[in-house]
Write an enzyme that holds these catalytic residues in place. Structure first.
Site, PDB file in Angstrom:
ATOM      1  N   LYS A  57       0.802  -1.229   0.000  1.00 55.07           N
ATOM      2  CA  LYS A  57       0.000   0.000   0.000  1.00 55.07           C
ATOM      3  C   LYS A  57       0.837   1.283   0.000  1.00 55.07           C
ATOM      4  CE  LYS A  57      -4.418  -1.362   0.329  1.00 55.07           C
ATOM      5  NZ  LYS A  57      -5.516  -0.873  -0.529  1.00 55.07           N
ATOM      6  N   SER A  82      -8.728  -0.395   6.728  1.00 53.76           N
ATOM      7  CA  SER A  82      -8.701  -1.367   7.817  1.00 53.76           C
ATOM      8  C   SER A  82      -7.307  -1.509   8.410  1.00 53.76           C
ATOM      9  CB  SER A  82      -9.178  -2.735   7.317  1.00 53.76           C
ATOM     10  OG  SER A  82      -8.255  -3.270   6.376  1.00 53.76           O
TER      11      SER A  82
END
Length: 325
Positions: A57, A82
């Site tokens: 990410k 999350s």
């Protein structure tokens, strides 16, 4: 299938790679004779569990944030996640000299909450089963004058994520197939764009947990389909609908999406730990789970696999690999 212009191109992935050079890690590619024998192919594992913040990410978050005008960047960033995108935006903000406010579910893994805070971000909690995270985060960003960096449905985020697959092909050579975890679709959209740019005939296959099969259903239906928020150990893939932009890429470039059970994910985590000597979080283990469980037929030649993350604390890892929840 109707072919239309896609939101990202191979050149976008190349540009992202140049921007990330010297900032993101060029993660290692692992091989395993045992795995090759079980699959009947040459398997190349791209270890994004060893990326900064422990997941792929960071690539997309930094690529998107670093393109903002200085005055906009100075006002700060916002994100919803999350865990892994949360950490990625928090670290990107710190690297770029600004601040971040992150909306995270109350049941996010403790290690991901603590790591996000550790990078200096402010955390706002919500209930993922009752709250609309996009609406909440958009209102939060508007109220504070922040720029929202979405976790997947953004061209610069998608292009950044695709740099992992680009590096994999540069090291392993042209792939015959690539298996990628699917959550919102940013990683597989970017990966498919990168791989097809270098090896047009390569099969790109997504992997989802059985409880969260929104992308598989969407591909079969020919349009985006929503499912109830899934309850699965693969928290990074606990989404109900694929992104609009990511799904446009998936429809054109991804061959299929296969499903794996939570037990198969646990078995893959154990295999990675015992045979490959790496720690992989549940979402990062789904492509390996698909290989080990024989979910993908006809694999030959060079098969790439994106190990998307390794953010799982020791207590949860032990519980999952021991058969607990």
């Amino acid at each position: 299938m109707t072919t239309t212009a896609l939101p990202i191109s191979f050149d976008d992935v190349r540009e992202a790679a140049a921007r990330l050079d010297g900032v993101a890690h060029r993660t290692p590619v692992l091989r395993s004779r045992t795995l090759d024998e079980r699959v009947g192919a040459e398997v190349y594992l791209k270890c994004e569990n060893l990326q900064r913040i422990g997941a792929f990410k960071f690539r997309g978050a930094y690529n998107a944030a670093s393109r903002l005008p200085p005055e906009q960047l100075a006002r700060g960033l916002a994100a919803y996640s999350s865990g892994n995108h949360a950490q990625a935006v928090a670290l990107a903000a710190r690297e770029l000299g600004t601040t971040a406010v992150i909306l995270m579910p109350e049941d996010a893994p403790r290690s991901k909450l603590e790591a996000t805070a550790g990078y200096g971000a402010e955390i706002v909690l919500y209930d993922r089963y009752t709250g609309d995270r996009e609406a909440i985060s958009e209102a939060l960003a508007a109220d504070r004058g922040l720029t929202l960096i979405p976790p997947y449905n953004h061209p610069h985020v998608m292009a950044g994520q695709g740099t992992a697959a680009l590096e994999l092909v540069e090291e392993a050579g042209a792939l015959d197939a690539l298996l990628v975890p699917v959550g919102g679709g940013g990683l597989i959209a970017g990966s498919a764009t990168a791989v097809k740019g270098l090896a047009p005939r390569a099969r790109v296959i997504g992997v989802e947990p059985e409880a969260g099969d929104d992308t598989k259903r969407s591909l079969e239906a020919g349009h985006r389909v929503s499912v109830p928020i899934p309850r699965t150990i693969a928290d990074g893939q606990a989404l109900d609908t694929p992104g609009e932009l990511t799904f446009a890429v998936i429809q054109q470039l991804v061959e299929a999406v296969e499903l794996v059970s939570d037990d198969e994910i646990r078995a893959a985590m154990r295999f990675a730990f015992e045979r490959l000597k790496i720690v992989v979080e549940p979402s990062g283990a789904t492509p390996l789970a698909a290989l080990l469980a024989g979910r993908v037929e006809g694999l030959t030649g060079k098969v790439g696999l994106i190990v998307s993350g390794g953010n799982v604390d020791a207590e949860r890892f032990a519980a999952l690999c021991g058969g607990g929840a």
